[in-house]
Design a protein around this motif. Sequence first.
Motif, PDB file in Angstrom:
ATOM      1  N   GLY A 128     106.077  42.919  17.767  1.00  0.00           N
ATOM      2  CA  GLY A 128     105.305  43.512  19.151  1.00  0.00           C
ATOM      3  C   GLY A 128     106.340  44.105  20.245  1.00  0.00           C
ATOM      4  N   GLN A 129     105.885  43.866  21.342  1.00  0.00           N
ATOM      5  CA  GLN A 129     106.813  44.586  22.455  1.00  0.00           C
ATOM      6  C   GLN A 129     107.172  43.422  23.426  1.00  0.00           C
ATOM      7  OE1 GLN A 129     104.747  46.830  25.522  1.00  0.00           O
ATOM      8  NE2 GLN A 129     106.787  47.875  25.473  1.00  0.00           N
ATOM      9  N   GLY A 130     108.349  43.202  23.502  1.00  0.00           N
ATOM     10  CA  GLY A 130     109.269  42.161  24.108  1.00  0.00           C
ATOM     11  C   GLY A 130     109.107  42.316  25.544  1.00  0.00           C
ATOM     12  N   TYR A 131     110.141  41.469  26.238  1.00  0.00           N
ATOM     13  CA  TYR A 131     110.243  41.495  27.586  1.00  0.00           C
ATOM     14  C   TYR A 131     110.908  42.920  28.001  1.00  0.00           C
ATOM     15  CZ  TYR A 131     111.437  39.785  32.302  1.00  0.00           C
ATOM     16  OH  TYR A 131     111.609  39.673  33.870  1.00  0.00           O
ATOM     17  N   ARG A 132     110.275  43.731  28.877  1.00  0.00           N
ATOM     18  CA  ARG A 132     110.958  44.731  29.764  1.00  0.00           C
ATOM     19  C   ARG A 132     111.444  45.830  28.597  1.00  0.00           C
ATOM     20  NH1 ARG A 132     114.562  42.577  34.623  1.00  0.00           N
ATOM     21  NH2 ARG A 132     112.671  41.817  35.807  1.00  0.00           N
ATOM     22  N   GLY A 133     110.386  46.134  27.714  1.00  0.00           N
ATOM     23  CA  GLY A 133     110.468  46.940  26.580  1.00  0.00           C
ATOM     24  C   GLY A 133     111.231  46.728  25.323  1.00  0.00           C
ATOM     25  N   ALA A 134     111.616  45.597  25.097  1.00  0.00           N
ATOM     26  CA  ALA A 134     112.435  45.243  24.348  1.00  0.00           C
ATOM     27  C   ALA A 134     111.723  44.990  22.938  1.00  0.00           C
ATOM     28  CB  ALA A 134     112.943  43.836  24.452  1.00  0.00           C
ATOM     29  N   ILE A 135     111.906  45.206  21.599  1.00  0.00           N
ATOM     30  CA  ILE A 135     111.082  45.157  20.726  1.00  0.00           C
ATOM     31  C   ILE A 135     111.169  43.664  20.358  1.00  0.00           C
ATOM     32  CG2 ILE A 135     111.042  45.506  18.148  1.00  0.00           C
ATOM     33  CD1 ILE A 135     112.109  48.512  18.746  1.00  0.00           C
ATOM     34  N   ALA A 136     109.999  43.177  20.076  1.00  0.00           N
ATOM     35  CA  ALA A 136     109.783  41.689  19.713  1.00  0.00           C
ATOM     36  C   ALA A 136     109.600  41.821  17.988  1.00  0.00           C
ATOM     37  CB  ALA A 136     108.539  41.090  20.184  1.00  0.00           C
ATOM     38  N   ALA A 137     110.574  41.006  17.387  1.00  0.00           N
ATOM     39  CA  ALA A 137     110.461  41.055  15.956  1.00  0.00           C
ATOM     40  C   ALA A 137     110.882  39.578  15.563  1.00  0.00           C
ATOM     41  CB  ALA A 137     111.219  42.085  15.251  1.00  0.00           C
ATOM     42  N   GLN A 138     110.221  39.045  14.693  1.00  0.00           N
ATOM     43  CA  GLN A 138     110.710  37.691  14.239  1.00  0.00           C
ATOM     44  C   GLN A 138     109.911  37.219  13.079  1.00  0.00           C
ATOM     45  OE1 GLN A 138     112.207  35.031  16.569  1.00  0.00           O
ATOM     46  NE2 GLN A 138     112.434  33.929  14.838  1.00  0.00           N
ATOM     47  N   LEU A 139     110.717  36.531  12.039  1.00  0.00           N
ATOM     48  CA  LEU A 139     109.953  36.090  11.156  1.00  0.00           C
ATOM     49  C   LEU A 139     109.739  34.697  11.313  1.00  0.00           C
ATOM     50  CD1 LEU A 139     112.501  37.123   8.113  1.00  0.00           C
ATOM     51  CD2 LEU A 139     110.172  38.055   8.886  1.00  0.00           C
ATOM     52  N   VAL A 140     108.522  34.050  11.149  1.00  0.00           N
ATOM     53  CA  VAL A 140     108.305  32.618  11.255  1.00  0.00           C
ATOM     54  C   VAL A 140     107.889  32.217  10.068  1.00  0.00           C
ATOM     55  CG1 VAL A 140     107.947  32.719  13.869  1.00  0.00           C
ATOM     56  CG2 VAL A 140     105.898  33.118  12.315  1.00  0.00           C
ATOM     57  N   VAL A 141     108.219  30.798   9.809  1.00  0.00           N
ATOM     58  CA  VAL A 141     107.735  30.021   8.718  1.00  0.00           C
ATOM     59  C   VAL A 141     106.371  29.345   9.099  1.00  0.00           C
ATOM     60  CG1 VAL A 141     108.122  28.082   7.225  1.00  0.00           C
ATOM     61  CG2 VAL A 141     110.027  29.713   7.674  1.00  0.00           C
ATOM     62  N   VAL A 142     105.406  29.345   8.396  1.00  0.00           N
ATOM     63  CA  VAL A 142     104.015  28.658   8.677  1.00  0.00           C
ATOM     64  C   VAL A 142     104.330  27.345   8.344  1.00  0.00           C
ATOM     65  CG1 VAL A 142     101.741  28.322   8.141  1.00  0.00           C
ATOM     66  CG2 VAL A 142     102.704  30.474   8.053  1.00  0.00           C
ATOM     67  N   LEU A 143     104.479  26.426   9.393  1.00  0.00           N
ATOM     68  CA  LEU A 143     104.729  25.083   9.002  1.00  0.00           C
ATOM     69  C   LEU A 143     103.449  24.171   8.920  1.00  0.00           C
ATOM     70  CD1 LEU A 143     107.589  24.420   9.238  1.00  0.00           C
ATOM     71  CD2 LEU A 143     107.662  23.516  11.560  1.00  0.00           C
ATOM     72  N   GLY A 144     102.583  24.526   9.869  1.00  0.00           N
ATOM     73  CA  GLY A 144     101.319  23.876   9.833  1.00  0.00           C
ATOM     74  C   GLY A 144     100.151  24.773  10.443  1.00  0.00           C
ATOM     75  N   LEU A 145      99.093  24.232   9.782  1.00  0.00           N
ATOM     76  CA  LEU A 145      97.630  24.975  10.305  1.00  0.00           C
ATOM     77  C   LEU A 145      97.085  24.225  11.251  1.00  0.00           C
ATOM     78  CD1 LEU A 145      96.533  26.124   6.855  1.00  0.00           C
ATOM     79  CD2 LEU A 145      98.051  27.328   8.582  1.00  0.00           C
ATOM     80  N   VAL A 146      96.353  24.817  12.189  1.00  0.00           N
ATOM     81  CA  VAL A 146      95.749  23.931  13.485  1.00  0.00           C
ATOM     82  C   VAL A 146      94.323  24.230  13.195  1.00  0.00           C
ATOM     83  CG1 VAL A 146      97.623  23.250  14.944  1.00  0.00           C
ATOM     84  CG2 VAL A 146      96.504  25.499  15.117  1.00  0.00           C
ATOM     85  N   ASP A 147      93.464  23.295  13.616  1.00  0.00           N
ATOM     86  CA  ASP A 147      92.033  23.663  13.632  1.00  0.00           C
ATOM     87  C   ASP A 147      91.855  23.486  15.296  1.00  0.00           C
ATOM     88  OD1 ASP A 147      89.206  23.765  14.074  1.00  0.00           O
ATOM     89  OD2 ASP A 147      88.867  22.353  12.507  1.00  0.00           O
ATOM     90  N   LEU A 148      91.372  24.512  16.074  1.00  0.00           N
ATOM     91  CA  LEU A 148      91.353  24.475  17.627  1.00  0.00           C
ATOM     92  C   LEU A 148      89.779  24.179  17.831  1.00  0.00           C
ATOM     93  CD1 LEU A 148      93.952  27.012  18.347  1.00  0.00           C
ATOM     94  CD2 LEU A 148      94.384  24.360  18.313  1.00  0.00           C
ATOM     95  N   GLY A 149      89.011  23.822  16.910  1.00  0.00           N
ATOM     96  CA  GLY A 149      87.572  23.611  17.332  1.00  0.00           C
ATOM     97  C   GLY A 149      86.854  24.713  17.924  1.00  0.00           C
TER      98      GLY A 149
END
Lengths: 484, 258
Positions: free
Chosen positions: A234-255
């Motif tokens: 996505g787009q980061g702060y002040r035009g930076a590119i936001a890119a990140q790998l994340v591990v799916v640690l858990g699943l949430v049910d937000l109702g």
Amino acid sequence: MLLRLAWRNLWRNPRRTLITAASVFFAVVLATFMSSVQEGVWDNMIDNLVSLQTGQLRLERANYREEQVLDNGFEAQDALLADLRSIDGITGVHPRLEGVVLASHTRYTTADNTTPDSTARDALAEAPAAARTPGDRTPAVRAEARTREDRTRIGLIQGLDAKALALRVDRLVAGRMPDLSADVDKTQPQGASPEGQLDAAQARGARRTGQALLGKELAEYLRADLGDTVVLLGQGYRGAIAAQLVVVLGLVDLGNPELNRATIYLPLADAQRLFAASGLWTGVVLEPEPYSNLDALSAEVRRVASAYAPLDQLEADAALWASPTWADMLPEIQQAREADEGGSILVLIILYLLIGFGILGTVLMMTLERRYEFGVLVAVGMRRSRLAAMVLLEGLSVSLIGAVVGLAASIPLIHYMAANPIPLEGSLAETYEQYGFDPVFAFSTAPDIFWRQFITVALIAMVVSAYPLYRIGKLEPVEAMRAG
Amino acid sequence: MNTAARSSAAAPSGHTHAELVLETVNLDRTFQNGPERIHAVSDVSFRVQRGEFTAIVGPSGSGKTTLLNLLGGLDSPSDGHVRILGTDLSALKASERVDFRLHNIGFVFQAYNLIPVLSARENVEFTMLLQGVDASERHRRSSELLEAVGLSSEAERRPTKLSGGQQQRVAVARALASKPAFVLADEPTANLDSTSASALLDIMARLNEREGTTFLFSTHDQRVIDRARRVVTLVDGRIDSDDRRDPDTAGTAKTNPA
Ligand SMILES: Nc1ncnc2c1ncn2[C@@H]1O[C@H](COP(=O)(O)OP(=O)(O)O)[C@@H](O)[C@H]1O
Ligand SMILES: [Mg+2]
């Protein structure tokens, strides 16, 4: 004396007094239960939305609500946080960073251990011819059998501090919570993130894999299992590119299906790294004491914030800050609630009309059957106003006895029900869930549910006594005593 | 409480030996009953001095109740005036009239005089309470009055636990509690047996003799009439005769109305 007389008069016809008081009693119990369930269910839903999404009360830049982008965030300031925490009636402060990304997950399926479907066969047919080198068949076939599936969806990032994250543990339906002790990243610069550091921060961020909790429906759509890696772009702060790998640690049910389809929780530091926005918050969520006056707190929060500048290059100014309450942030929910409560007011009005007529009947009987006696009282020198006060006192007493006993019964009962809500089952439960309600009959113990009933009954008793009082005002002893 | 009533009570009557408490001038009261006009009280003029013991006598329908209601300020005349201790009742507003009654007139009705939820003593204290008399004085006076009507031992009983005669005696005690200028009693013995009636009359007569209490009561009972010192006879709402008798001779020395 007037009181004693009124009290004794009440018990001249104990059965009538008791029946009237009992009708008020049941009406009050019914009304408090109704209001309590209604308020409770709404409170529950709002609590849910509010605790998971907006917070009850929040501090943010004045321009954030209008355009919810990182660039309208503000600098992390510990002194501001400490000042907010010390406000009377605030029990917790939670800085956060929010932003929007595209979340992608690529899944590889192997033909021989999944049921061969048409997509898999088509993929096999389209495999590049170069891979099919004669004499080296086996690895080629394996490569051909592996199918790649990309899924992308919009994800709403909530970067949360450790406490706020921990509060969501009861939403976890699979996996585990992020390990925050490992996340204390001393390499992250504290304070603003000048443009010059963006590349470095981003490079570090790309190297590090973040930890994420995904809404269960988002994970389902992305076909991401626990332990899978999801790409956030996505787009980061002040035009930076936001890119990140994340591990799916858990699943949430937000109702709430909407939240479940989009929410991604990250530890605050991970979110800051993702958006190249270390030292930036988009808001501070404030936890008030239960049943606080949010508007008053909101003003106080803004006053406290006015001593701070949102960004280094800005002046300290109250106008740069906003402190919206949940109702400001979720106006449509507030409207829906008001509409729903408007409907049930009709039911309450009918209920109160019924008891109103019950009280009227009693007060009328009390007045009419004692016409002769009232005539004697006025004849020997009791002013009509005093007589009227006595009769009003009698009518009020019957009603208020019913109301007090009704409250005495419903207050503990409702508190018990609030502590032990009744779970809903079957299709009703599903409907509730679909609309973002917890599938329980929640009860609210807000004090105004109770005193409102008391005031209402007292007012009804007064209004209903108006006619007998009018009759007493006109009472002529001679006529009253002739009529007997 | 009512300064108008009090100051007029203090006003001199002009008589040296007897004080005029009540005076009516050409009193008229007509009722419109459909097309019919009923002259319940016609052209009644008479005076009552302090200490008199007067019976208003006449057959049923002769206007006794109507007249007493006018005298007590419970009803307003169609014509003429009622003056009590010099105050013209028609000059008073409705609320002032209630206070005037409280301070100047004692009432005993034919029946059901008492508040059923109050004891005999509390009933006697009721008018004093309305007057704002303090508790110890109320208690002292109610004891005194209950003793005077022979009901000291019944003081804490509720009306339903008293006989009709006892109830009327409590009513007399209550009427006196407010220290009125006179007591109006409309057929106080009508619902009583002759023994109770005679006991009630004894009490009233004794209070009249010893305390000088002015009584004005209506009746059509000959035995009650015989006890009166002055007998005003009504026929069709008009005074037919007004007799004063010697207290010692229960005779019937008729004098023509003035
Ligand atoms: N409020 C009234 N309306 C019409 N007629 C009345 C009313 N009060 C009294 N009367 C009539 O006036 C007459 C005198 O009545 P009342 O004073 O009660 O007589 P008494 O007490 O001597 O029996 C009767 O004919 C009665 O019907
Ligand atoms: Mg009569």
